[in-house]
Design an enzyme around this catalytic site. Structure first.
Site, PDB file in Angstrom:
ATOM      1  CB  CYS A 476       1.548   2.003  -7.899  1.00 12.36           C
ATOM      2  SG  CYS A 476       0.282   2.984  -7.071  1.00 12.36           S
ATOM      3  CB  CYS A 480      -1.176   3.824  -0.152  1.00 10.55           C
ATOM      4  SG  CYS A 480      -2.236   4.223  -1.547  1.00 10.55           S
TER       5      CYS A 480
HETATM    6 FE1  SRM Z   1      -4.222   5.024  -0.796  1.00  6.07          FE
HETATM    7  C1  SRM Z   1      -5.828   4.572  -3.710  1.00  6.07           C
HETATM    8  C2  SRM Z   1      -4.840   1.839   0.024  1.00  6.07           C
HETATM    9  C3  SRM Z   1      -3.265   5.720   2.325  1.00  6.07           C
HETATM   10  C4  SRM Z   1      -2.716   7.893  -1.917  1.00  6.07           C
HETATM   11  N1  SRM Z   1      -5.230   3.495  -1.674  1.00  6.07           N
HETATM   12  C5  SRM Z   1      -5.861   3.537  -2.884  1.00  6.07           C
HETATM   13  C6  SRM Z   1      -6.680   2.292  -3.138  1.00  6.07           C
HETATM   14  C7  SRM Z   1      -8.055   2.516  -2.605  1.00  6.07           C
HETATM   15  C8  SRM Z   1      -6.719   1.771  -4.583  1.00  6.07           C
HETATM   16  C9  SRM Z   1      -7.879   2.240  -5.416  1.00  6.07           C
HETATM   17  O1  SRM Z   1      -8.046   3.452  -5.637  1.00  6.07           O
HETATM   18  O2  SRM Z   1      -8.629   1.389  -5.878  1.00  6.07           O
HETATM   19  C10 SRM Z   1      -5.873   1.297  -2.248  1.00  6.07           C
HETATM   20  C11 SRM Z   1      -6.658   0.105  -1.720  1.00  6.07           C
HETATM   21  C12 SRM Z   1      -5.745  -1.072  -1.508  1.00  6.07           C
HETATM   22  C13 SRM Z   1      -6.391  -2.163  -0.754  1.00  6.07           C
HETATM   23  O3  SRM Z   1      -6.629  -3.233  -1.355  1.00  6.07           O
HETATM   24  O4  SRM Z   1      -6.660  -2.005   0.438  1.00  6.07           O
HETATM   25  C14 SRM Z   1      -5.292   2.247  -1.228  1.00  6.07           C
HETATM   26  N2  SRM Z   1      -4.201   3.997   0.875  1.00  6.07           N
HETATM   27  C15 SRM Z   1      -4.397   2.669   1.015  1.00  6.07           C
HETATM   28  C16 SRM Z   1      -4.054   2.188   2.408  1.00  6.07           C
HETATM   29  C17 SRM Z   1      -4.952   1.069   2.894  1.00  6.07           C
HETATM   30  C18 SRM Z   1      -2.569   1.778   2.451  1.00  6.07           C
HETATM   31  C19 SRM Z   1      -2.149   0.964   3.650  1.00  6.07           C
HETATM   32  O5  SRM Z   1      -1.535  -0.082   3.415  1.00  6.07           O
HETATM   33  O6  SRM Z   1      -2.394   1.361   4.783  1.00  6.07           O
HETATM   34  C20 SRM Z   1      -4.196   3.524   3.172  1.00  6.07           C
HETATM   35  C21 SRM Z   1      -5.604   3.754   3.641  1.00  6.07           C
HETATM   36  C22 SRM Z   1      -5.738   5.053   4.317  1.00  6.07           C
HETATM   37  C23 SRM Z   1      -7.052   5.279   4.990  1.00  6.07           C
HETATM   38  O7  SRM Z   1      -7.305   4.624   5.991  1.00  6.07           O
HETATM   39  O8  SRM Z   1      -7.801   6.146   4.533  1.00  6.07           O
HETATM   40  C24 SRM Z   1      -3.868   4.515   2.077  1.00  6.07           C
HETATM   41  N3  SRM Z   1      -3.255   6.568   0.054  1.00  6.07           N
HETATM   42  C25 SRM Z   1      -2.840   6.607   1.351  1.00  6.07           C
HETATM   43  C26 SRM Z   1      -1.869   7.645   1.537  1.00  6.07           C
HETATM   44  C27 SRM Z   1      -1.113   7.955   2.821  1.00  6.07           C
HETATM   45  C28 SRM Z   1      -1.779   9.003   3.636  1.00  6.07           C
HETATM   46  O9  SRM Z   1      -2.867   9.489   3.296  1.00  6.07           O
HETATM   47  O10 SRM Z   1      -1.209   9.374   4.651  1.00  6.07           O
HETATM   48  C29 SRM Z   1      -1.695   8.252   0.295  1.00  6.07           C
HETATM   49  C30 SRM Z   1      -0.672   9.355  -0.042  1.00  6.07           C
HETATM   50  C31 SRM Z   1      -1.053  10.683   0.465  1.00  6.07           C
HETATM   51  C32 SRM Z   1      -1.917  11.392  -0.525  1.00  6.07           C
HETATM   52  O11 SRM Z   1      -3.130  11.192  -0.509  1.00  6.07           O
HETATM   53  O12 SRM Z   1      -1.375  12.123  -1.363  1.00  6.07           O
HETATM   54  C33 SRM Z   1      -2.585   7.579  -0.622  1.00  6.07           C
HETATM   55  N4  SRM Z   1      -4.326   6.091  -2.547  1.00  6.07           N
HETATM   56  C34 SRM Z   1      -3.591   7.214  -2.821  1.00  6.07           C
HETATM   57  C35 SRM Z   1      -3.832   7.606  -4.188  1.00  6.07           C
HETATM   58  C36 SRM Z   1      -3.252   8.832  -4.920  1.00  6.07           C
HETATM   59  C37 SRM Z   1      -4.129  10.011  -4.756  1.00  6.07           C
HETATM   60  C38 SRM Z   1      -3.737  11.167  -5.635  1.00  6.07           C
HETATM   61  O13 SRM Z   1      -3.565  12.274  -5.143  1.00  6.07           O
HETATM   62  O14 SRM Z   1      -3.608  10.966  -6.849  1.00  6.07           O
HETATM   63  C39 SRM Z   1      -4.713   6.631  -4.727  1.00  6.07           C
HETATM   64  C40 SRM Z   1      -5.252   6.564  -6.158  1.00  6.07           C
HETATM   65  C41 SRM Z   1      -6.424   7.446  -6.386  1.00  6.07           C
HETATM   66  O15 SRM Z   1      -6.993   8.063  -5.493  1.00  6.07           O
HETATM   67  O16 SRM Z   1      -6.774   7.551  -7.554  1.00  6.07           O
HETATM   68  C42 SRM Z   1      -4.990   5.704  -3.667  1.00  6.07           C
HETATM   69 FE1  SF4 Z   2      -0.409   1.991  -5.161  1.00  5.78          FE
HETATM   70 FE2  SF4 Z   2      -1.741   2.581  -2.943  1.00  5.78          FE
HETATM   71 FE3  SF4 Z   2      -2.274   0.347  -4.288  1.00  5.78          FE
HETATM   72 FE4  SF4 Z   2      -0.016   0.618  -2.904  1.00  5.78          FE
HETATM   73  S1  SF4 Z   2      -2.093   0.512  -2.085  1.00  5.78           S
HETATM   74  S2  SF4 Z   2      -0.197  -0.237  -4.929  1.00  5.78           S
HETATM   75  S3  SF4 Z   2       0.494   2.777  -3.288  1.00  5.78           S
HETATM   76  S4  SF4 Z   2      -2.608   2.478  -4.961  1.00  5.78           S
END
Ligand code: SRM
Ligand code: SF4
Length: 559
Positions: A476, A480
């Protein structure tokens, strides 16, 4: 600043949560359902957990009138992404006992376990605690895991700079004792003054907050994708200080033009640790005071910065810290990839970077990586470092121990998998997406490997298989897997469909742009084949694929 109107529902939940306790204890004890109360689902994030359900089974269970199959994901707080060998053994065992068994290395240098049942949460956290690990503040509207360039080879000063990640993490930890009380059975706080929190108060931040430290020339942490990026400035082998960059963030929402990915803007330089920490703290307070608390889609620091302006932000920061920022110092990023295989650092110690496709550490048909890493950890001869490209570095190995480690890695096919995988595969990255991510519109980590199988022969056909092209996929537009800072970004729009973005650079200094919308695999492959063919013929010198497509300016026109 001032009072904001129409606060989002999460704002009420935070303020009423009794310092992040909510009714978690009751929710966990309720045996009638595998889920927790709705408000607690928001509160539990601050303790490092997300409630999820198996999306593969949703429709089938709904048809059979069954509730969703709920489970929890837990994410560790590992500043700079470091574990001692005995801690890796603990993570391995905990993963086996309580989760799906797969150890997931994330794009932010830490470990996630999926599939925990509600009743598993407390024993899991207690086991982590015995290994000196916690999951505090790894999710929620608060400062998250602090990143630092992973590889000690990056600088003789790596250890000195690396230590900042832990200190910054501690500086910005919440003061509430809720985590210890709920999960570790510590005594209840009697005097609420003991957990007063001048930084987060009772409303915490409007949204998540992310910090990364990069050590040039490698931008492996994607420093400009963070709310606050710190770029270490090293001159004559001495740490001179840090450039600070604010307002990075990659998420957007399909169809909502008010949302956009943004790279952080460098606003100045600070020379001493004291000044730096003051500035970090006050950047957070500005976002606390001025961030949008009504619309969560517009609540990240990047929107605060664009609303008030970079100059205003800088002045506000200088007012709060009481001194001026110096002009930014020159720096140069030339790469963003991991250094696979064996390398020796300036200190004489050895490092082996293990390729783990999309961060999934498991035993599969390619390599028994999970078994190998356990055996390595049990020797006690290697530390574990995680990279923001979702890989594992076996680190700090003495010359006399290198042979033992190498033998283990060879025996479990890890060397073959790491060193024999194609360049494009090793540079690729995907987020989790299905089946656990509730926000996924399309597959990512389960699909990208098979797409790469089809891209590899295409690159060979064009004799481009040695090119360090970076392809990233996300299920999406939340970003992430940082798909918007890649040369080829595939961003899920619907099941089996992706927007194809091109034109990002190799170092993470330029966002890519939309090229084709909503296309399926056959079209993705056809478009890439055509672009690669053109690149082969028309590239200038060593021009990267991203730079080439950017120069051609063939993006889709957004009206
Ligand atoms: Fe992320 C939400 C996984 C790095 C931007 N991210 C999520 C959630 C928790 C879904 C949720 O809100 O319920 C995902 C869980 C999936 C799962 O089943 O594990 C998820 N994010 C991940 C991970 C595990 C991706 C991966 O395959 O490695 C990364 C975990 C990072 C960590 O250890 O903390 C991860 N997420 C990122 C990054 C990359 C980074 O930070 O370098 C981003 C983009 C950078 C940024 O923050 O702008 C990112 N994640 C988001 C967002 C959008 C935030 C926003 O500004 O709107 C969401 C959705 C939200 O927060 O509402 C989200
Ligand atoms: Fe979207 Fe992050 Fe979930 Fe991937 S892990 S589908 S980028 S919210």
């Amino acid at each position: 600043m001032g009072e904001q109107q129409n606060l989002s529902a999460i704002e009420r939940i935070k303020v009423n949560s009794d310092s992040l306790r909510g009714t978690i204890v009751d929710s966990i004890q309720d045996e009638i359902t595998g889920s927790i109360r709705e408000d607690d689902q928001a509160v539990i994030k601050f303790h490092g957990m997300y409630q999820q359900d198996d999306r593969d089974l949703r429709a089938e269970r709904a048809e059979s009138k069954l509730d969703r199959l709920y489970s929890f994901m837990i994410r560790l707080r590992l500043p700079g992404g470091f574990l001692k060998p005995e801690q890796w053994v603990a993570v391995h065992e905990i993963a086996g006992e309580h989760s799906t068994g797969v150890i997931k290395i994330t794009t932010r240098q830490t470990v996630q376990l999926h599939g925990l049942l509600k009743s598993d949460i407390k024993p899991t956290i207690q086991s982590f605690n015995q290994a000196a690990l916690d999951s505090i503040a790894t999710c929620g509207d608060i400062n998250r895991n602090v990143l630092c360039s992973s590889h000690p080879k990056q600088s003789p000063l790596h250890a000195e700079i690396f230590a900042y990640a832990d200190e910054i993490s501690k500086l910005l930890m919440p003061k509430t004792k809720a985590y210890y009380e709920i999960w570790l059975d510590e005594e209840k706080i009697v005097d609420k003054k003991d957990e007063e929190d001048p930084l987060y108060q009772d409303r915490y931040l409007p949204r998540k907050f992310k910090i990364a430290i990069a050590i040039p020339p490698n931008n492996d942490v994607d420093v400009f994708a963070n709310d606050l990026g710190l770029i270490a400035i090293v001159e004559d082998n001495k740490l001179k200080g840090f450039n600070i960059a604010v307002g990075g963030g990659l998420s957007a929402t399909h169809g909502n033009t008010e949302t956009y990915p943004r790279l952080a803007t460098v606003i100045g330089f600070l020379d001493t640790k004291e000044k730096l920490f003051k500035a970090i703290y006050e950047v957070v307070t500005i976002q606390r005071d001025y961030g949008n608390r009504s619309d969560r889609k517009l609540a990240r620091l990047k929107y605060t910065l664009d609303k008030y302006g970079v100059e205003w932000f800088k002045k506000e920061l200088e007012n709060r810290i009481g001194f001026e920022l110096e002009a930014e110092k020159p720096y140069l990023f030339t790469e963003r990839t991991d250094y696979y295989g064996w390398l020796q650092s300036q200190d004489g110690l050895w490092y082996y970077t293990v390729y783990s496709e999309n961060g999934r550490v498991l035993d599969d048909e390619h390599a028994a990586t999970k078994s190998a890493l356990l055996e390595v950890a049990k020797t006690g001869k290697a530390n574990f470092r995680f990279t923001c490209n979702q890989n594992v570095i076996l680190s700090d190995i003495q010359t006399e121990d290198k042979g033992v480690i190498n033998e283990i890695l060879e025996r479990y096919n890890v060397v073959k998998r790491t060193e024999g995988s194609s360049v494009v595969r090793r540079n690729s990255m995907a987020c989790v997406a299905f089946p656990t991510c509730p926000l996924a519109l399309a597959e990512a980590q389960r699909y990208l490997p098979t797409l790469i199988d089809k891209i590899e022969p295409m690159l060979e056909k064009h004799a481009l298989d040695k090119e360090e092209i970076i392809i990233r996929m996300t299920g999406c537009p939340n970003g992430c897997g940082r798909s918007s800072v890649s040369e080829v970004g595939l961003i899920g729009t619907a099941y089996g469909k992706y927007n194809l973005h091109i034109g990002g650079d190799r170092e993470g200094l330029r966002l890519n742009k939309l090229y084709k919308e909503n296309i399926e695999e056959a079209a993705i492959l056809a478009e890439l084949d055509a672009l690669l063919g053109l690149y082969k013929i028309e590239r200038k010198g060593k021009e990267s694929f991203g730079d080439f497509t950017h120069r051609k300016n063939i993006y889709k026109e957004i009206l």
